[in-house]
Write a protein that holds these residues in place. Structure first.
Motif, PDB file in Angstrom:
ATOM      1  N   ARG A 159       0.792  -1.227   0.089  1.00 10.62           N
ATOM      2  CA  ARG A 159      -0.044  -0.038  -0.131  1.00 10.62           C
ATOM      3  C   ARG A 159       0.894   1.280   0.110  1.00 10.62           C
ATOM      4  NH1 ARG A 159      -5.291   0.279   1.468  1.00 10.62           N
ATOM      5  NH2 ARG A 159      -5.005   1.960   2.935  1.00 10.62           N
ATOM      6  N   VAL A 160       0.493   2.014  -0.921  1.00  9.06           N
ATOM      7  CA  VAL A 160       1.184   3.451  -0.885  1.00  9.06           C
ATOM      8  C   VAL A 160       0.368   4.755  -0.970  1.00  9.06           C
ATOM      9  CG1 VAL A 160       2.526   4.918  -2.425  1.00  9.06           C
ATOM     10  CG2 VAL A 160       2.709   2.245  -2.600  1.00  9.06           C
ATOM     11  N   ARG A 161       0.891   5.603   0.099  1.00 13.05           N
ATOM     12  CA  ARG A 161       0.079   6.640   0.468  1.00 13.05           C
ATOM     13  C   ARG A 161       0.390   7.752  -0.644  1.00 13.05           C
ATOM     14  NH1 ARG A 161       1.414  10.433   5.651  1.00 13.05           N
ATOM     15  NH2 ARG A 161       2.641  11.457   4.010  1.00 13.05           N
ATOM     16  N   LYS A 162      -0.703   8.473  -1.095  1.00 17.77           N
ATOM     17  CA  LYS A 162      -0.768   9.381  -2.206  1.00 17.77           C
ATOM     18  C   LYS A 162      -1.610  10.635  -1.617  1.00 17.77           C
ATOM     19  CE  LYS A 162       0.343   6.785  -6.126  1.00 17.77           C
ATOM     20  NZ  LYS A 162       0.089   6.732  -7.662  1.00 17.77           N
ATOM     21  N   THR A 163      -1.222  11.969  -2.223  1.00 18.46           N
ATOM     22  CA  THR A 163      -2.173  13.074  -1.676  1.00 18.46           C
ATOM     23  C   THR A 163      -2.711  13.743  -2.966  1.00 18.46           C
ATOM     24  OG1 THR A 163      -0.274  13.460  -0.054  1.00 18.46           O
ATOM     25  CG2 THR A 163      -1.803  15.190  -0.406  1.00 18.46           C
ATOM     26  N   ARG A 164      -3.940  14.219  -2.441  1.00 16.74           N
ATOM     27  CA  ARG A 164      -4.699  14.958  -3.578  1.00 16.74           C
ATOM     28  C   ARG A 164      -4.847  16.353  -2.950  1.00 16.74           C
ATOM     29  NH1 ARG A 164      -8.530  10.635  -3.161  1.00 16.74           N
ATOM     30  NH2 ARG A 164      -8.678   9.456  -5.134  1.00 16.74           N
ATOM     31  N   TRP A 165      -4.528  17.272  -3.917  1.00 12.82           N
ATOM     32  CA  TRP A 165      -4.248  18.895  -3.600  1.00 12.82           C
ATOM     33  C   TRP A 165      -5.402  19.604  -4.139  1.00 12.82           C
ATOM     34  CZ3 TRP A 165      -0.700  20.181   0.169  1.00 12.82           C
ATOM     35  CH2 TRP A 165       0.461  19.191   0.338  1.00 12.82           C
ATOM     36  N   TYR A 166      -6.027  20.515  -3.286  1.00 14.69           N
ATOM     37  CA  TYR A 166      -7.024  21.319  -3.652  1.00 14.69           C
ATOM     38  C   TYR A 166      -6.732  22.578  -3.353  1.00 14.69           C
ATOM     39  CZ  TYR A 166      -9.836  16.809  -3.045  1.00 14.69           C
ATOM     40  OH  TYR A 166      -9.975  15.473  -3.306  1.00 14.69           O
ATOM     41  N   PRO A 167      -7.231  23.699  -3.751  1.00 13.14           N
ATOM     42  CA  PRO A 167      -6.980  25.076  -3.736  1.00 13.14           C
ATOM     43  C   PRO A 167      -7.610  25.651  -2.386  1.00 13.14           C
ATOM     44  CG  PRO A 167      -8.359  25.047  -5.443  1.00 13.14           C
ATOM     45  CD  PRO A 167      -8.227  23.534  -5.331  1.00 13.14           C
ATOM     46  N   ALA A 168      -6.841  26.631  -1.639  1.00 11.49           N
ATOM     47  CA  ALA A 168      -7.642  27.074  -0.435  1.00 11.49           C
ATOM     48  C   ALA A 168      -7.161  28.423  -0.472  1.00 11.49           C
ATOM     49  CB  ALA A 168      -7.180  26.287   0.686  1.00 11.49           C
ATOM     50  N   SER A 169      -7.993  29.283   0.108  1.00 10.23           N
ATOM     51  CA  SER A 169      -7.735  30.801   0.165  1.00 10.23           C
ATOM     52  C   SER A 169      -8.874  31.413   1.275  1.00 10.23           C
ATOM     53  CB  SER A 169      -7.755  31.478  -0.887  1.00 10.23           C
ATOM     54  OG  SER A 169      -9.146  31.426  -1.680  1.00 10.23           O
ATOM     55  N   GLY A 170      -8.263  32.515   1.780  1.00 12.29           N
ATOM     56  CA  GLY A 170      -9.301  33.001   2.793  1.00 12.29           C
ATOM     57  C   GLY A 170      -8.466  34.277   3.325  1.00 12.29           C
ATOM     58  N   ALA A 171      -9.340  34.966   4.288  1.00  5.24           N
ATOM     59  CA  ALA A 171      -9.056  36.215   4.888  1.00  5.24           C
ATOM     60  C   ALA A 171      -9.311  35.907   6.344  1.00  5.24           C
ATOM     61  CB  ALA A 171      -9.209  37.421   4.205  1.00  5.24           C
ATOM     62  N   PHE A 172      -8.683  36.548   7.313  1.00  3.78           N
ATOM     63  CA  PHE A 172      -9.108  36.755   8.660  1.00  3.78           C
ATOM     64  C   PHE A 172      -8.367  37.727   9.521  1.00  3.78           C
ATOM     65  CE2 PHE A 172      -5.492  33.751   8.613  1.00  3.78           C
ATOM     66  CZ  PHE A 172      -4.835  34.225   9.788  1.00  3.78           C
TER      67      PHE A 172
END
Length: 405
Positions: free
Chosen positions: A233-246
Motif C-alpha cells: 500500500r502506498v500513500r498519495k495526496t490529492r491537492w485542492y486550492p484554499a484561500s481566505g482572509a481573517f
C-alpha cells in the motif's frame, strides 16, 4: 473550502483603540496587559536621600519600598491614584522621532550611564548600585568615568524585583544540579560569581492584523500497487486550492530591546507577569543597573512582526486544514499599532568555565533560571551510543517476533 474575505482595515496615523476579540483560555496570551500601558515620569531622575542618616535609599525587594542600607530606615513607594500604564501610538512616535531626532524625555537627565570597556555594554544607574561589575562580562565598571545619560524614548512601566538575590542563588544551584549533560566538576562546584540586579529594556506591541492567504490543502489516500510478494500500500495526496482572509489581534508581543543578552536566553525567561507592571517610577530602580535599549523602536516592531507571523502561519495552516498544507502567499497588514517601553528585572551573573565566558539569567519575578553552560561530550557520546544500542535491541526483538509468526 475557503473563508469569505473581509475588507482590510484602513490604516490611520492615529487609530482609535481596538478592543481585543474574545478568545478561549487556550488562546489567551501569557502576560497580557490589556488594561495596562504608559505614563511619562512626573519627576526628574534623582537619588533618594535617607531621612534619618542622609545615605541613598535603595529599593528593597521584601518590602517593595525604599530602605536605607545603613540605618534601616524605610519609605513606602506610593503611586498617584490616577497613575496608569497606557499604550502609545506607534506611527505617531515614529513621526516624532523622524522630525525631531529626539524623544524629548527628561527621565534620564539626572541619571548616569557608563560603558563597559571590555564588552561595550552600556548601563544606567542613579545613586548607589548593587554591583560594580559589568553584568554581561564581569569586568569591573569604571564608575568614575560615568557620563550624563542621553535622552531616549520615555519609559512607560517597570516590573519591580520580587525575587531576592539569595533566592536567585538557590534557584541557580538547583538549575546547575539538574544539568545532566554538564561536566561533573561543573555540577559539583557550581557557578561562582556575583549577581547583578539589572533591568532589561523591552518593547511590547499591540496590533490588529488582517491576513489574506492562498495555498493548497492536501488530503491523503491509499492505493495498492504491485502484485504477489511485491504487493504493498502506498500513500498519495490529492491537492485542492484554499484561500481566505481573517483578522487577529495581538496583545503585548514582547521584544527584548538589548543586544547584550542572547535573544534565545531572554525568551527562555518568559512568561512575564505583565499585569504587575507599575507606571514608571525611578524609585523602583534605586540600587539596580538599567540597561539602555540597543534595538530602536522600528526595528523592534520588525522583530515583533516576525513573531506574529509565526502565529499567523499556524492560523493559516489550521484554516486550510487537511492532512498537509502548502502556503503560496500570506499578505499581512497591521493597523491600530501601539507600543510600550518597559523595564523587566533580571538577576544576571557572568562566569568563566575553563577560560570560556558564560551568562546566567534569573527572572527576578518568577525565579525561572536560564543560561549558558558547558557540556560533557563524553556523557553525550555515551548517551547516543546507549540510544543506538536500545534501538538495535528493539529492532531485533520486533524482527524476531515477525519471524516467529
Amino acid at each position: 473550502m475557503s473563508d469569505a474575505p473581509a475588507p482590510p482595515p484602513v490604516p490611520s496615523q492615529a487609530p482609535p483603540p481596538v478592543p481585543a476579540p474574545a478568545r478561549s483560555p487556550e488562546e489567551q496570551p501569557h502576560g497580557s496587559t490589556r488594561f495596562a500601558g504608559a505614563l511619562t515620569d512626573r519627576g526628574k531622575g534623582r537619588t533618594f536621600p535617607c531621612p534619618t542618616c542622609g545615605a541613598a535609599l535603595e529599593f528593597h525587594i521584601g518590602s517593595q519600598g525604599l530602605k536605607c542600607p545603613f540605618c534601616g530606615a524605610e519609605e513606602t513607594v506610593e503611586q498617584a491614584e490616577d497613575a496608569a500604564v497606557e499604550e502609545r501610538d506607534f506611527q505617531a512616535m515614529l513621526t516624532r522621532l523622524r522630525e525631531t531626532h529626539d524623544a524629548g524625555s527628561h527621565q534620564y537627565d539626572e541619571m548616569r550611564e557608563v560603558r563597559c570597556r571590555s564588552c561595550g555594554g552600556t548601563v544606567l544607574f542613579a545613586g548607589t548600585v548593587t554591583g560594580t561589575e559589568c553584568p554581561y562580562c564581569a569586568t569591573p565598571l569604571q564608575l568614575d568615568a560615568a557620563e550624563q545619560a542621553k535622552s531616549r524614548i520615555a519609559l512607560d512601566g517597570v516590573l519591580p524585583f520580587q525575587v531576592s538575590e539569595k533566592q536567585a542563588a538557590k534557584n541557580l544551584k538547583e538549575w546547575v544540579a539538574s544539568r545532566w549533560f554538564a561536566p561533573n566538576d561543573f555540577r559539583k562546584r557550581g557557578v561562582r560569581g556575583k549577581f547583578n540586579g539589572v533591568y532589561l529594556p523591552y518593547w511590547t506591541f499591540d496590533s490588529l492584523t488582517f491576513t489574506r492567504y492562498h495555498g493548497q490543502r492536501g488530503e491523503h489516500y491509499w492505493v495498492t500497487v504491485g502484485t504477489g510478494d511485491k504487493k504493498r500500500r502506498v500513500r498519495k495526496t490529492r491537492w485542492y486550492p484554499a484561500s481566505g482572509a481573517f483578522e487577529r489581534f495581538f496583545d503585548d508581543t514582547l521584544v527584548v530591546a538589548s543586544d547584550a543578552v542572547s535573544r534565545g536566553l531572554a525568551e527562555d525567561l518568559e512568561p512575564w507577569p505583565l499585569p504587575k507592571v507599575n507606571p514608571y517610577d525611578q524609585r523602583l530602580l534605586a540600587g539596580f543597573l538599567v540597561r539602555t535599549y540597543d534595538v530602536e523602536l522600528e526595528p523592534g516592531f520588525q522583530l515583533a512582526d516576525a513573531r506574529m507571523r509565526q502565529q499567523l502561519e499556524y492560523d493559516v495552516r489550521r484554516r486550510i486544514g487537511g492532512d498537509e498544507q502548502r502556503i503560496s502567499s500570506m499578505d499581512v497588514r497591521h493597523s491600530a499599532v501601539t507600543f510600550k517601553h518597559l523595564l523587566l528585572p533580571v538577576w544576571m551573573l557572568a562566569y568563566r568555565y575553563k577560560g570560556e565566558p558564560h551568562q546566567v539569567l534569573v527572572n527576578a519575578v518568577t525565579g525561572r533560571v536560564t543560561g549558558e553552560r558547558p557540556y560533557s561530550w563524553i556523557k553525550i557520546t555515551l548517551a547516543v551510543v546507549a540510544g543506538l544500542i536500545a534501538c538495535g535491541l528493539i529492532f531485533l526483538f520486533t524482527q524476531g517476533g515477525v519471524r516467529l509468526r
